[in-house]
Design an enzyme around this catalytic site. Structure first.
Site, PDB file in Angstrom:
ATOM      1  N   ARG A  63     -20.882 114.375  39.312  1.00 11.00           N
ATOM      2  CA  ARG A  63     -21.187 115.259  40.629  1.00 11.00           C
ATOM      3  C   ARG A  63     -20.286 115.316  41.538  1.00 11.00           C
ATOM      4  O   ARG A  63     -20.189 116.135  42.428  1.00 11.00           O
ATOM      5  CB  ARG A  63     -22.687 114.562  41.026  1.00 11.00           C
TER       6      ARG A  63
ATOM      7  N   GLU B 264     -32.538 121.025  41.522  1.00 11.04           N
ATOM      8  CA  GLU B 264     -32.299 120.186  43.166  1.00 11.04           C
ATOM      9  C   GLU B 264     -32.185 121.058  44.367  1.00 11.04           C
ATOM     10  O   GLU B 264     -31.691 122.221  44.139  1.00 11.04           O
ATOM     11  CB  GLU B 264     -30.958 119.386  42.952  1.00 11.04           C
TER      12      GLU B 264
END
Length: 229
Positions: free
Chosen positions: A54, A172
């Site tokens: 990430r 998300e």
């Protein structure tokens, strides 16, 4: 199976963290992204390999940066990430956070509250570390971006005719830089014992009448293999 393909009117978003992290979070009055949080977390439940990916994954729309520059929220409970945590606890996997999903607290808000607060945000259509995942910062595009029927499913595993369900379930809502706690609508925990513990933590921080709900169906709750019932 859900047949309504539309985005819910009030769109819940959920961030979970270990209850031990709450005192520092409440003292700061906000959630910070992984690239900023540093040593503020008393107990880190995230997997190192996922966190590393990430930090490299570029957000392809404004305000840009990488995924780790954003505070992450899911659109659905019982995420694949929580499943991984629960299974690693059940199996006693070494080198991982060991305590399962029971101590995790959901911090719940809505897309609408974040948008009305004029915070910068980006939504994804799936797992942010996956190369197939797309991003958008348009509220209007959320209806098509996110697989809302899948968000309502209890079982989200891949199927023979759909090998992309797990990725899509990990869609998300990412809030850039920080998320102020005054945008929360409440908290959820797995058991009444955790609710009592959480209320004590919140009241110690000056939150006198917190909205806390027990939601066992938001968890997996697996016991360690070989543990006595």
């Amino acid at each position: 199976m859900a047949t309504d393909v539309s985005r819910p009117g009030a769109t819940l978003i959920m961030h979970f963290t270990h209850i031990d992290n709450l005192p520092a979070i409440l003292a700061a009055g906000r959630l910070f992204p992984d690239n900023v949080v540093g040593t503020r977390l008393a107990t880190n439940v995230g997997a190192a390999d996922i966190k590393a990916s990430r930090r490299d994954r570029i957000i392809t729309c404004q305000p840009g940066g990488v995924v780790a520059d954003y505070v992450p929220f899911y659109f659905a409970e019982r995420s694949p990430m929580m499943y991984r945590i629960a299974c690693e606890h059940r199996d006693g996997k070494t080198g991982c956070y060991p305590d399962g999903d029971d101590p995790l607290v959901y911090l719940v808000s809505t897309v609408e509250r974040v948008h009305e607060a004029r915070l910068s945000w980006v939504a994804s259509d799936g797992n942010c570390a996956h190369h197939l995942t797309n991003f958008s910062r348009s509220l209007d595009e959320l209806a098509e971006l996110v697989d809302w029927p899948l968000m309502r499913e209890r079982i989200w595993k891949n199927l023979p005719d759909d090998q992309d369900r797990i990725r899509r379930r990990m869609a998300e809502f990412l809030v850039h830089r920080e998320f102020p706690l005054d945008l929360l609508v409440g908290y959820a925990v797995r058991t009444s014992q955790r609710a009592a513990q959480l209320r004590c933590v919140l009241q110690t921080a000056g939150i006198i009448d917190p909205y806390v709900r027990v939601r066992p169906n938001w968890y997996y709750g697996y016991k360690r293999k070989g543990a006595e019932e």
